[in-house]
Design a protein around this motif. Structure first.
Motif, mmCIF file in Angstrom:
data_model
loop_
_atom_site.group_PDB
_atom_site.id
_atom_site.type_symbol
_atom_site.label_atom_id
_atom_site.label_comp_id
_atom_site.label_asym_id
_atom_site.label_seq_id
_atom_site.Cartn_x
_atom_site.Cartn_y
_atom_site.Cartn_z
ATOM 1 N N SER A 119 0.842 -1.198 0.000
ATOM 2 C CA SER A 119 0.000 0.000 0.000
ATOM 3 C C SER A 119 0.876 1.246 0.000
ATOM 4 O O SER A 119 2.062 1.192 0.335
ATOM 5 C CB SER A 119 -0.896 0.001 1.245
ATOM 6 N N ASN A 120 0.268 2.364 -0.382
ATOM 7 C CA ASN A 120 0.937 3.657 -0.255
ATOM 8 C C ASN A 120 -0.078 4.643 0.322
ATOM 9 O O ASN A 120 -1.164 4.230 0.765
ATOM 10 C CB ASN A 120 1.501 4.108 -1.613
ATOM 11 N N ASN A 121 0.259 5.923 0.311
ATOM 12 C CA ASN A 121 -0.615 6.920 0.954
ATOM 13 C C ASN A 121 -1.996 7.014 0.318
ATOM 14 O O ASN A 121 -2.939 7.490 0.937
ATOM 15 C CB ASN A 121 0.052 8.303 0.896
ATOM 16 N N GLU A 122 -2.076 6.564 -0.940
ATOM 17 C CA GLU A 122 -3.348 6.690 -1.667
ATOM 18 C C GLU A 122 -4.203 5.425 -1.588
ATOM 19 O O GLU A 122 -5.375 5.441 -1.983
ATOM 20 C CB GLU A 122 -3.081 6.971 -3.163
ATOM 21 N N THR A 123 -3.619 4.322 -1.131
ATOM 22 C CA THR A 123 -4.315 3.026 -1.214
ATOM 23 C C THR A 123 -5.612 3.011 -0.409
ATOM 24 O O THR A 123 -5.660 3.473 0.738
ATOM 25 C CB THR A 123 -3.384 1.896 -0.712
ATOM 26 N N LYS A 155 -9.083 4.709 3.707
ATOM 27 C CA LYS A 155 -7.658 4.815 3.398
ATOM 28 C C LYS A 155 -6.901 3.722 4.178
ATOM 29 O O LYS A 155 -7.099 3.577 5.396
ATOM 30 C CB LYS A 155 -7.129 6.184 3.846
ATOM 31 N N ALA A 156 -6.022 2.999 3.486
ATOM 32 C CA ALA A 156 -5.271 1.919 4.150
ATOM 33 C C ALA A 156 -4.422 2.466 5.300
ATOM 34 O O ALA A 156 -4.368 1.870 6.381
ATOM 35 C CB ALA A 156 -4.386 1.201 3.137
ATOM 36 N N ASN A 157 -3.793 3.620 5.078
ATOM 37 C CA ASN A 157 -2.882 4.115 6.123
ATOM 38 C C ASN A 157 -3.609 4.772 7.295
ATOM 39 O O ASN A 157 -2.974 5.190 8.267
ATOM 40 C CB ASN A 157 -1.795 5.033 5.534
ATOM 41 N N GLU A 158 -4.937 4.850 7.211
ATOM 42 C CA GLU A 158 -5.689 5.383 8.357
ATOM 43 C C GLU A 158 -6.461 4.262 9.061
ATOM 44 O O GLU A 158 -7.192 4.496 10.003
ATOM 45 C CB GLU A 158 -6.683 6.460 7.882
ATOM 46 N N SER A 159 -6.305 3.027 8.562
ATOM 47 C CA SER A 159 -7.055 1.907 9.136
ATOM 48 C C SER A 159 -6.267 1.267 10.272
ATOM 49 O O SER A 159 -5.052 1.167 10.203
ATOM 50 C CB SER A 159 -7.316 0.841 8.079
ATOM 51 N N THR A 160 -6.988 0.838 11.273
ATOM 52 C CA THR A 160 -6.330 0.215 12.425
ATOM 53 C C THR A 160 -6.983 -1.136 12.696
ATOM 54 O O THR A 160 -8.055 -1.435 12.182
ATOM 55 C CB THR A 160 -6.483 1.085 13.685
ATOM 56 N N TRP A 197 -3.538 -5.383 -4.495
ATOM 57 C CA TRP A 197 -2.251 -4.795 -4.878
ATOM 58 C C TRP A 197 -1.711 -5.495 -6.129
ATOM 59 O O TRP A 197 -2.198 -6.561 -6.508
ATOM 60 C CB TRP A 197 -1.243 -4.882 -3.717
#
Ligand code: PMP
Length: 295
Positions: A3-7, A17-22, A122
Protein backbone atom coordinates in the motif's frame (compact mmCIF):
# COMPACT_ATOMS: atom_id res chain seq x y z
CA UNK A 1 4.93 -2.67 -1.02
CA UNK A 2 1.26 -3.51 -0.50
CA UNK A 3 0.00 0.00 0.00
CA UNK A 4 0.94 3.66 -0.26
CA UNK A 5 -0.62 6.92 0.95
CA UNK A 6 -3.35 6.69 -1.67
CA UNK A 7 -4.31 3.03 -1.21
CA UNK A 8 -7.95 2.34 -0.40
CA UNK A 9 -9.34 -0.74 1.39
CA UNK A 10 -12.87 -2.05 1.61
CA UNK A 11 -13.84 -2.42 5.25
CA UNK A 12 -17.31 -3.34 6.53
CA UNK A 13 -19.21 -1.80 3.66
CA UNK A 14 -17.06 1.34 3.30
CA UNK A 15 -13.96 2.35 1.39
CA UNK A 16 -11.26 3.67 3.72
CA UNK A 17 -7.66 4.82 3.40
CA UNK A 18 -5.27 1.92 4.15
CA UNK A 19 -2.88 4.12 6.12
CA UNK A 20 -5.69 5.38 8.36
CA UNK A 21 -7.06 1.91 9.14
CA UNK A 22 -6.33 0.22 12.43
CA UNK A 23 -6.93 -3.18 13.91
CA UNK A 24 -7.78 -4.32 17.41
CA UNK A 25 -4.83 -5.83 19.29
CA UNK A 26 -7.30 -7.98 21.25
CA UNK A 27 -8.61 -9.54 18.02
CA UNK A 28 -9.38 -13.24 18.23
CA UNK A 29 -7.97 -13.62 14.70
CA UNK A 30 -4.65 -12.04 15.65
CA UNK A 31 -4.17 -14.23 18.73
CA UNK A 32 -5.64 -17.54 17.62
CA UNK A 33 -5.74 -17.46 13.81
CA UNK A 34 -9.54 -17.64 13.94
CA UNK A 35 -10.42 -15.92 10.68
CA UNK A 36 -10.82 -16.83 7.01
CA UNK A 37 -9.42 -15.37 3.84
CA UNK A 38 -9.24 -15.67 0.06
CA UNK A 39 -6.71 -15.02 -2.67
CA UNK A 40 -8.17 -13.82 -5.98
CA UNK A 41 -6.68 -12.37 -9.15
CA UNK A 42 -7.98 -9.88 -11.67
CA UNK A 43 -6.75 -9.62 -15.23
CA UNK A 44 -6.87 -6.96 -17.89
CA UNK A 45 -8.93 -8.36 -20.75
CA UNK A 46 -10.25 -6.93 -24.02
CA UNK A 47 -13.54 -6.37 -22.22
CA UNK A 48 -12.02 -4.48 -19.29
CA UNK A 49 -10.71 -5.74 -15.96
CA UNK A 50 -12.17 -9.14 -15.02
CA UNK A 51 -11.92 -10.77 -11.62
CA UNK A 52 -11.31 -14.44 -12.38
CA UNK A 53 -13.92 -16.73 -10.80
CA UNK A 54 -14.91 -14.02 -8.31
CA UNK A 55 -18.14 -15.77 -7.30
CA UNK A 56 -16.37 -19.08 -6.70
CA UNK A 57 -13.82 -17.39 -4.41
CA UNK A 58 -16.44 -15.57 -2.35
CA UNK A 59 -18.55 -18.73 -2.16
CA UNK A 60 -15.48 -20.52 -0.76
CA UNK A 61 -14.94 -17.67 1.74
CA UNK A 62 -18.55 -18.05 2.87
CA UNK A 63 -18.12 -21.82 3.16
CA UNK A 64 -14.85 -21.45 5.09
CA UNK A 65 -16.64 -19.19 7.59
CA UNK A 66 -19.61 -21.54 7.86
CA UNK A 67 -17.34 -24.54 8.50
CA UNK A 68 -15.56 -22.82 11.39
CA UNK A 69 -18.73 -21.04 12.60
CA UNK A 70 -17.66 -17.47 11.94
CA UNK A 71 -20.80 -15.42 11.15
CA UNK A 72 -20.76 -14.32 7.51
CA UNK A 73 -23.39 -11.65 6.95
CA UNK A 74 -22.54 -10.38 3.45
CA UNK A 75 -23.75 -11.67 0.14
CA UNK A 76 -21.36 -12.99 -2.48
CA UNK A 77 -22.78 -10.47 -4.95
CA UNK A 78 -22.04 -7.43 -2.78
CA UNK A 79 -18.45 -8.59 -2.25
CA UNK A 80 -17.95 -9.12 -5.98
CA UNK A 81 -19.32 -5.62 -6.59
CA UNK A 82 -17.08 -4.17 -3.84
CA UNK A 83 -14.06 -5.86 -5.41
CA UNK A 84 -14.65 -4.23 -8.79
CA UNK A 85 -15.09 -0.84 -7.09
CA UNK A 86 -11.94 -1.39 -5.04
CA UNK A 87 -9.91 -2.13 -8.17
CA UNK A 88 -11.22 0.99 -9.83
CA UNK A 89 -10.53 3.20 -6.81
CA UNK A 90 -6.95 1.92 -6.65
CA UNK A 91 -6.52 2.07 -10.41
CA UNK A 92 -5.58 -1.64 -10.52
CA UNK A 93 -6.05 -3.97 -13.46
CA UNK A 94 -3.80 -7.02 -13.06
CA UNK A 95 -4.10 -7.35 -9.32
CA UNK A 96 -4.03 -9.77 -6.43
CA UNK A 97 -7.07 -9.39 -4.18
CA UNK A 98 -7.09 -10.41 -0.52
CA UNK A 99 -10.44 -10.59 1.29
CA UNK A 100 -10.17 -11.31 5.02
CA UNK A 101 -12.94 -12.07 7.49
CA UNK A 102 -11.62 -11.31 10.94
CA UNK A 103 -12.97 -11.32 14.46
CA UNK A 104 -12.91 -8.48 16.95
CA UNK A 105 -12.06 -8.31 20.65
CA UNK A 106 -12.37 -11.63 22.42
CA UNK A 107 -9.54 -13.15 24.39
CA UNK A 108 -11.51 -16.30 25.19
CA UNK A 109 -12.01 -19.28 22.90
CA UNK A 110 -15.76 -18.66 22.69
CA UNK A 111 -17.80 -17.45 19.70
CA UNK A 112 -16.66 -14.18 18.11
CA UNK A 113 -18.17 -10.96 19.39
CA UNK A 114 -17.71 -8.89 16.25
CA UNK A 115 -16.81 -9.88 12.71
CA UNK A 116 -15.34 -7.60 10.03
CA UNK A 117 -14.81 -8.07 6.32
CA UNK A 118 -11.82 -6.40 4.74
CA UNK A 119 -10.67 -6.49 1.10
CA UNK A 120 -7.24 -5.29 -0.01
CA UNK A 121 -5.72 -5.38 -3.51
CA UNK A 122 -2.25 -4.80 -4.88
CA UNK A 123 -0.02 -5.45 -7.87
CA UNK A 124 1.62 -8.86 -7.47
CA UNK A 125 3.70 -10.73 -10.03
CA UNK A 126 3.94 -14.52 -10.35
CA UNK A 127 3.97 -15.71 -6.71
CA UNK A 128 6.42 -18.58 -7.24
CA UNK A 129 8.29 -16.84 -10.06
CA UNK A 130 8.47 -17.93 -13.67
CA UNK A 131 11.29 -20.47 -13.38
CA UNK A 132 10.71 -24.21 -12.98
CA UNK A 133 10.58 -25.04 -9.28
CA UNK A 134 12.96 -27.19 -7.26
CA UNK A 135 10.85 -28.77 -4.53
CA UNK A 136 11.62 -30.76 -1.42
CA UNK A 137 9.26 -33.05 0.44
CA UNK A 138 8.57 -31.31 3.72
CA UNK A 139 9.16 -32.83 7.14
CA UNK A 140 5.81 -31.21 8.05
CA UNK A 141 2.63 -32.93 6.87
CA UNK A 142 -0.66 -31.18 6.11
CA UNK A 143 -2.93 -30.91 9.15
CA UNK A 144 -5.04 -33.98 9.86
CA UNK A 145 -8.54 -33.41 8.39
CA UNK A 146 -10.07 -34.51 11.68
CA UNK A 147 -8.16 -31.81 13.57
CA UNK A 148 -9.34 -28.92 11.43
CA UNK A 149 -11.50 -28.30 8.35
CA UNK A 150 -8.79 -28.69 5.74
CA UNK A 151 -11.16 -27.58 2.95
CA UNK A 152 -11.58 -24.19 4.65
CA UNK A 153 -9.11 -21.39 3.98
CA UNK A 154 -8.64 -20.45 7.62
CA UNK A 155 -5.91 -18.05 8.77
CA UNK A 156 -4.41 -20.30 11.45
CA UNK A 157 -3.92 -23.22 9.06
CA UNK A 158 -1.23 -21.20 7.32
CA UNK A 159 1.28 -21.61 10.14
CA UNK A 160 1.73 -25.10 8.62
CA UNK A 161 2.36 -23.50 5.20
CA UNK A 162 4.83 -20.97 6.61
CA UNK A 163 6.80 -23.67 8.45
CA UNK A 164 7.02 -25.83 5.31
CA UNK A 165 7.99 -22.92 3.03
CA UNK A 166 10.71 -21.66 5.33
CA UNK A 167 12.10 -25.13 5.90
CA UNK A 168 12.33 -25.66 2.11
CA UNK A 169 13.99 -22.28 1.53
CA UNK A 170 16.43 -22.76 4.42
CA UNK A 171 17.46 -26.04 2.79
CA UNK A 172 18.12 -24.31 -0.55
CA UNK A 173 14.91 -25.30 -2.40
CA UNK A 174 12.33 -23.01 -4.01
CA UNK A 175 9.26 -24.50 -2.40
CA UNK A 176 7.92 -27.37 -0.26
CA UNK A 177 5.72 -30.32 -1.13
CA UNK A 178 3.63 -31.62 1.75
CA UNK A 179 2.31 -35.12 2.26
CA UNK A 180 -0.91 -35.77 4.14
CA UNK A 181 -0.98 -37.36 7.58
CA UNK A 182 -1.18 -40.84 5.96
CA UNK A 183 1.93 -40.18 3.87
CA UNK A 184 0.16 -39.63 0.52
CA UNK A 185 0.98 -36.70 -1.77
CA UNK A 186 -1.06 -33.67 -0.70
CA UNK A 187 -0.18 -30.18 -1.96
CA UNK A 188 2.16 -27.23 -1.72
CA UNK A 189 1.99 -24.60 1.03
CA UNK A 190 -0.21 -22.48 -1.28
CA UNK A 191 -0.84 -24.52 -4.45
CA UNK A 192 -2.21 -27.85 -5.68
CA UNK A 193 -0.10 -30.55 -7.32
CA UNK A 194 -0.52 -32.28 -10.70
CA UNK A 195 1.79 -34.74 -12.41
CA UNK A 196 1.99 -36.42 -15.81
CA UNK A 197 2.83 -40.05 -16.54
CA UNK A 198 2.55 -41.72 -19.96
CA UNK A 199 0.40 -38.91 -21.34
CA UNK A 200 -2.11 -39.05 -18.45
CA UNK A 201 -2.70 -36.46 -15.78
CA UNK A 202 -2.81 -37.24 -12.04
CA UNK A 203 -3.74 -35.13 -9.02
CA UNK A 204 -4.39 -35.91 -5.34
CA UNK A 205 -8.10 -36.37 -4.64
CA UNK A 206 -10.06 -33.98 -2.42
CA UNK A 207 -10.26 -34.77 1.28
CA UNK A 208 -6.82 -33.90 2.63
CA UNK A 209 -6.16 -30.77 0.56
CA UNK A 210 -7.60 -27.33 -0.11
CA UNK A 211 -10.06 -27.64 -3.02
CA UNK A 212 -8.25 -25.14 -5.21
CA UNK A 213 -10.25 -23.05 -7.64
CA UNK A 214 -7.30 -23.19 -10.05
CA UNK A 215 -7.21 -26.99 -9.60
CA UNK A 216 -10.88 -27.11 -10.65
CA UNK A 217 -10.11 -24.85 -13.63
CA UNK A 218 -7.17 -27.03 -14.68
CA UNK A 219 -9.43 -30.10 -14.48
CA UNK A 220 -11.97 -28.35 -16.71
CA UNK A 221 -9.26 -27.37 -19.20
CA UNK A 222 -7.80 -30.89 -19.17
CA UNK A 223 -11.23 -32.26 -19.96
CA UNK A 224 -11.62 -29.81 -22.85
CA UNK A 225 -8.22 -30.96 -24.10
CA UNK A 226 -9.46 -34.55 -23.97
CA UNK A 227 -6.79 -35.61 -21.48
CA UNK A 228 -7.11 -38.74 -19.37
CA UNK A 229 -7.38 -37.66 -15.74
CA UNK A 230 -6.98 -39.53 -12.46
CA UNK A 231 -7.77 -38.14 -9.01
CA UNK A 232 -6.69 -40.46 -6.24
CA UNK A 233 -4.27 -41.25 -3.44
CA UNK A 234 -0.73 -41.16 -4.77
CA UNK A 235 2.61 -41.73 -3.13
CA UNK A 236 5.94 -40.01 -3.33
CA UNK A 237 7.14 -43.05 -5.33
CA UNK A 238 4.44 -42.37 -7.95
CA UNK A 239 5.80 -38.85 -8.29
CA UNK A 240 9.37 -40.15 -8.57
CA UNK A 241 8.33 -42.11 -11.68
CA UNK A 242 6.40 -39.24 -13.29
CA UNK A 243 7.38 -37.53 -16.54
CA UNK A 244 6.56 -33.97 -15.47
CA UNK A 245 4.70 -32.07 -12.76
CA UNK A 246 3.30 -28.66 -11.92
CA UNK A 247 1.75 -26.59 -9.16
CA UNK A 248 -1.34 -24.47 -9.63
CA UNK A 249 -3.02 -21.82 -7.53
CA UNK A 250 -4.48 -18.36 -7.87
CA UNK A 251 -1.28 -16.60 -6.82
CA UNK A 252 1.10 -19.09 -8.47
CA UNK A 253 -1.10 -19.66 -11.57
CA UNK A 254 0.35 -22.73 -13.39
CA UNK A 255 4.05 -23.24 -12.72
CA UNK A 256 6.24 -26.13 -13.81
CA UNK A 257 8.29 -28.25 -11.40
CA UNK A 258 11.86 -29.15 -12.31
CA UNK A 259 12.64 -31.55 -9.49
CA UNK A 260 11.58 -32.95 -6.15
CA UNK A 261 14.58 -33.53 -3.87
CA UNK A 262 17.07 -35.48 -6.04
CA UNK A 263 14.49 -36.62 -8.64
CA UNK A 264 14.45 -34.50 -11.81
CA UNK A 265 11.43 -34.84 -14.11
CA UNK A 266 12.68 -36.23 -17.44
CA UNK A 267 10.25 -34.51 -19.80
CA UNK A 268 11.11 -31.11 -21.19
CA UNK A 269 8.62 -28.63 -19.70
CA UNK A 270 7.83 -27.19 -23.14
CA UNK A 271 6.64 -30.63 -24.32
CA UNK A 272 4.63 -31.41 -21.18
CA UNK A 273 0.89 -31.45 -20.54
CA UNK A 274 1.57 -28.85 -17.84
CA UNK A 275 2.84 -26.38 -20.45
CA UNK A 276 -0.29 -26.91 -22.56
CA UNK A 277 -2.45 -26.31 -19.50
CA UNK A 278 -0.34 -23.30 -18.48
CA UNK A 279 -0.97 -21.74 -21.91
CA UNK A 280 -4.67 -22.61 -21.80
CA UNK A 281 -5.00 -21.11 -18.29
CA UNK A 282 -3.18 -17.95 -19.30
CA UNK A 283 -5.55 -17.54 -22.25
CA UNK A 284 -8.66 -18.30 -20.22
CA UNK A 285 -8.01 -15.72 -17.50
CA UNK A 286 -7.21 -12.99 -20.02
CA UNK A 287 -9.76 -13.81 -22.69
CA UNK A 288 -12.64 -15.34 -20.72
CA UNK A 289 -15.20 -14.75 -23.47
CA UNK A 290 -13.12 -16.09 -26.31
CA UNK A 291 -13.99 -19.57 -27.47
CA UNK A 292 -11.03 -21.67 -26.38
CA UNK A 293 -9.01 -22.97 -29.28
CA UNK A 294 -6.59 -25.28 -27.59
CA UNK A 295 -5.06 -27.09 -30.53
N1 PMP B 1 -3.59 -25.27 -1.51
C1 PMP B 1 -3.35 -24.36 -0.56
C2 PMP B 1 -2.88 -24.82 0.78
C3 PMP B 1 -3.53 -22.99 -0.83
O1 PMP B 1 -3.30 -22.07 0.11
C4 PMP B 1 -3.95 -22.59 -2.11
C5 PMP B 1 -4.12 -21.13 -2.43
N2 PMP B 1 -5.40 -20.70 -2.10
C6 PMP B 1 -4.20 -23.59 -3.07
C7 PMP B 1 -4.01 -24.92 -2.73
C8 PMP B 1 -4.72 -23.23 -4.44
O2 PMP B 1 -6.03 -22.74 -4.32
P1 PMP B 1 -6.64 -21.73 -5.38
O3 PMP B 1 -6.41 -22.32 -6.71
O4 PMP B 1 -8.07 -21.66 -5.03
O5 PMP B 1 -5.93 -20.44 -5.22
Amino acid sequence: MYSNNETVLFLDGKFVKANESTTDLYSQTLHYGYGAFEGIRSYETKNGTKVFKAEEHYERLKKSCELVKIPFDCTVQELVQATYELLEKNNLKNAYIRPLVYCGQNMSLSKPTRVSVMIAAWDWGAYLGEKLLRLTVSSYCRPHPKSIHIEAKVCGHYVNSILATNEAKDNGFDEALLLDSDGFLAEGPGANLFFEKDGKLFTPQLGNILPGITRATVLELAEQLGLELHQGKFTREDLFQADSAFYCGTAAEVVGILSVDTYQFPKNWNDSLGKKLQDAYSLLVREPLKQLNLN
